[in-house]
Design a protein around this motif. Structure first.
Motif, PDB file in Angstrom:
ATOM      1  N   ALA A 382       0.796  -1.224   0.000  1.00  0.00           N
ATOM      2  CA  ALA A 382       0.000   0.000   0.000  1.00  0.00           C
ATOM      3  C   ALA A 382       0.834   1.282   0.000  1.00  0.00           C
ATOM      4  N   PRO A 383       1.889   1.408   0.836  1.00  0.00           N
ATOM      5  CA  PRO A 383       2.654   2.666   0.813  1.00  0.00           C
ATOM      6  C   PRO A 383       3.291   2.968  -0.539  1.00  0.00           C
ATOM      7  N   PHE A 384       3.643   1.936  -1.287  1.00  0.00           N
ATOM      8  CA  PHE A 384       4.292   2.162  -2.579  1.00  0.00           C
ATOM      9  C   PHE A 384       3.281   2.624  -3.630  1.00  0.00           C
ATOM     10  N   PHE A 385       2.033   2.129  -3.528  1.00  0.00           N
ATOM     11  CA  PHE A 385       0.979   2.677  -4.371  1.00  0.00           C
ATOM     12  C   PHE A 385       0.774   4.163  -4.064  1.00  0.00           C
ATOM     13  N   ALA A 386       0.747   4.492  -2.762  1.00  0.00           N
ATOM     14  CA  ALA A 386       0.537   5.884  -2.367  1.00  0.00           C
ATOM     15  C   ALA A 386       1.697   6.767  -2.834  1.00  0.00           C
ATOM     16  N   ALA A 387       2.932   6.280  -2.654  1.00  0.00           N
ATOM     17  CA  ALA A 387       4.100   7.055  -3.091  1.00  0.00           C
ATOM     18  C   ALA A 387       4.076   7.275  -4.592  1.00  0.00           C
ATOM     19  N   MET A 388       3.659   6.244  -5.336  1.00  0.00           N
ATOM     20  CA  MET A 388       3.567   6.385  -6.780  1.00  0.00           C
ATOM     21  C   MET A 388       2.491   7.408  -7.149  1.00  0.00           C
ATOM     22  N   GLY A 389       1.411   7.455  -6.382  1.00  0.00           N
ATOM     23  CA  GLY A 389       0.377   8.460  -6.629  1.00  0.00           C
ATOM     24  C   GLY A 389       0.899   9.871  -6.405  1.00  0.00           C
ATOM     25  N   PHE A 390       1.646  10.067  -5.301  1.00  0.00           N
ATOM     26  CA  PHE A 390       2.226  11.385  -5.033  1.00  0.00           C
ATOM     27  C   PHE A 390       3.163  11.812  -6.160  1.00  0.00           C
ATOM     28  N   THR A 391       4.074  10.921  -6.545  1.00  0.00           N
ATOM     29  CA  THR A 391       5.048  11.285  -7.569  1.00  0.00           C
ATOM     30  C   THR A 391       4.394  11.498  -8.930  1.00  0.00           C
ATOM     31  N   SER A 392       3.300  10.778  -9.210  1.00  0.00           N
ATOM     32  CA  SER A 392       2.587  10.992 -10.468  1.00  0.00           C
ATOM     33  C   SER A 392       2.002  12.397 -10.528  1.00  0.00           C
ATOM     34  N   LEU A 393       1.520  12.906  -9.399  1.00  0.00           N
ATOM     35  CA  LEU A 393       1.042  14.289  -9.353  1.00  0.00           C
ATOM     36  C   LEU A 393       2.174  15.259  -9.670  1.00  0.00           C
ATOM     37  N   GLY A 394       3.370  14.944  -9.169  1.00  0.00           N
ATOM     38  CA  GLY A 394       4.517  15.785  -9.484  1.00  0.00           C
ATOM     39  C   GLY A 394       4.857  15.773 -10.957  1.00  0.00           C
ATOM     40  N   VAL A 395       4.771  14.610 -11.590  1.00  0.00           N
ATOM     41  CA  VAL A 395       5.052  14.516 -13.028  1.00  0.00           C
ATOM     42  C   VAL A 395       4.040  15.337 -13.822  1.00  0.00           C
ATOM     43  N   LEU A 396       2.758  15.272 -13.435  1.00  0.00           N
ATOM     44  CA  LEU A 396       1.738  16.058 -14.126  1.00  0.00           C
ATOM     45  C   LEU A 396       2.030  17.551 -14.012  1.00  0.00           C
ATOM     46  N   TRP A 397       2.480  17.984 -12.840  1.00  0.00           N
ATOM     47  CA  TRP A 397       2.841  19.401 -12.678  1.00  0.00           C
ATOM     48  C   TRP A 397       4.018  19.753 -13.575  1.00  0.00           C
ATOM     49  N   ALA A 398       5.010  18.872 -13.641  1.00  0.00           N
ATOM     50  CA  ALA A 398       6.185  19.147 -14.465  1.00  0.00           C
ATOM     51  C   ALA A 398       5.807  19.267 -15.942  1.00  0.00           C
ATOM     52  N   ILE A 399       4.922  18.387 -16.407  1.00  0.00           N
ATOM     53  CA  ILE A 399       4.458  18.460 -17.798  1.00  0.00           C
ATOM     54  C   ILE A 399       3.751  19.788 -18.037  1.00  0.00           C
TER      55      ILE A 399
END
Length: 421
Positions: A382-399
């Motif tokens: 579960a924590p790795f799914f959550a961490a991946m969700g956080f970092t995906s939000l960061g990627v969307l901001w970068a794009i």
């Protein structure tokens, strides 16, 4: 060579390295200390969270105190206090004492800020970036050596490994305190006006304080661009601290590893962090720009999360995944701080960076606490799914930022005399 070895800057870095080795010793054993007292993942997450929270609260106080009593005295106090916290941890006979020890340790974590301020005092403006990067290298090497030392202690100490590791951390912090006392010069040079004018814009710092007092610091959050940039500090630090805090629990639950194996795993992560800080982050930022470097770092972390989620029983995948996750997320701090510095006027950069560090602290409290709760409720993935969700939000901001702000053309390369390129 001798002069460089005895220089105050080198002594500062050595003090920080020794202190971080002591801190790193505790990381692999903390999950097993929690389990020895009947706690679980949620308790471990709270322990990491209380450390981060106390560090966030005490950091500005230590910075102000170092302005008043001098960097040397403040550094000695934080190092000595950290040693006391490790003694309390080694003598702990209940979870309450463990929480007290971690809270005290977090309150002493302001030594990092004091070292950064002292390095700024000693370094001219043109050498400031290099000096701060050396602090990042000390971080990585300390985080590598500490868990490795914990693994060695666990190899021969057996049942006494937990207490011995805590006492070893205390000894290292006391040693660093003595080193600061005997090898660092007095702070008189810091009060010399010529030195202050050449190294540090005091009027700028005064303006920063006035901004904070007048509550105009909210200007840093006005508009979606500035607000979303500050939010990245929460996103990245939450993902980083979540993975960091839950790594030991995950390794124990999935692989049955003890503090020895966890120590070696974290040592490999620390070596990757040191390498990235020393040789990679500046080159990536120079070549691709800060936003693209941030996206590359987050993408590496997402790749690591995917490997852990899909190949948890493959040792090679695990040994690649954790350095990918943690190494990628380590790049966020210098890159985002550079963006904050570029997007705010010179006379308010101190206040802006201070506010950014505050958002990072929020993420470091949220990450471990949320990660511990998720692992307790839904299992080790579960924590790795959550961490991946956080970092995906960061990627969307970068794009979004890449589309919003076109990249300036790179300067033309010089032709090589040998190859003609």
């Amino acid at each position: 060579m001798v002069k460089g070895f005895m220089s105050p800057a080198f002594v500062l870095l050595l003090c920080l390295f020794i202190d971080l080795v002591g801190f790193g010793i505790i990381l692999p054993i903390l999950p097993f200390i929690v389990q020895s007292f009947g706690g679980g993942e949620m308790t471990g997450g709270l322990l990491f969270g209380i450390y981060a929270g106390m560090a966030a609260l005490s950091g500005p106080l230590w910075g102000r105190l170092s302005d008043r009593i001098g960097r040397k005295r403040a550094l000695m106090m934080t190092l000595f206090g950290a040693g006391i916290s490790y003694v309390v941890l080694g003598l702990a006979h209940s979870l309450l004492m463990v929480f007290i020890a971690r809270a005290l340790s977090g309150a002493m974590a302001g030594n990092v800020g004091v070292v950064m301020a002292a390095m700024a005092d000693l370094t001219p403006n043109e050498g400031r970036t290099k000096a701060m990067s050396m602090i990042g290298v000390s971080f990585g090497l300390g985080f590598a050596a500490g868990p490795g030392l914990a693994a060695l202690v666990a190899s021969f100490a057996g049942a006494d490994a937990l207490a011995l590791s805590a006492f070893a951390a205390a000894a290292l912090s006391f040693t660093a305190s003595i080193l600061a006392l005997t090898r660092l010069p007095s702070d008189s040079a810091r009060h010399d006006p010529a030195h202050a004018d050449s190294n540090r814009p005091d009027s700028s710092r005064h303006d920063d304080e006035q901004i904070i007092r007048s509550r105009r610091f909210l200007d840093f959050l006005r508009g979606p661009e500035k607000g979303l940039l500050m939010l990245q500090f929460v996103i990245a630090s939450a993902a980083q601290s979540m993975i960091f805090a839950m790594s030991g629990f995950w390794a124990n639950a999935v692989w049955g590893w003890n503090e020895r194996q966890v120590g070696f795993l974290m040592m490999s992560v620390g070596l990757v962090v040191a390498f990235l800080q020393a040789f990679v982050v500046a080159r990536l930022a120079d070549r691709y720009g800060e936003i693209r470097t941030y996206m590359i770092a987050l993408s590496a972390s997402i790749t690591g999360c995917i490997m852990v989620l899909t190949l948890p029983q493959h040792l090679i995948a695990v040994l690649i995944a954790f350095p990918l996750m943690m190494g990628g997320l380590t790049l966020y701090f210098p890159v985002l701080n550079s963006l904050v510095s570029q997007r705010n006027a010179a006379h308010v950069q101190g206040a802006a960076l201070g506010l950014a560090n505050g958002f990072s602290a929020i993420g470091r409290v949220i990450g471990p606490t949320l990660g511990g709760g998720l692992m307790m409720l839904y299992g080790p993935k579960a924590p790795f799914f959550a961490a991946m969700g956080f970092t995906s939000l960061g990627v969307l901001w970068a794009i979004r930022e890449i589309r919003r702000v076109p990249r300036a053309p790179s300067p033309p390369r010089r032709r090589s005399r040998k190859t003609g390129l």
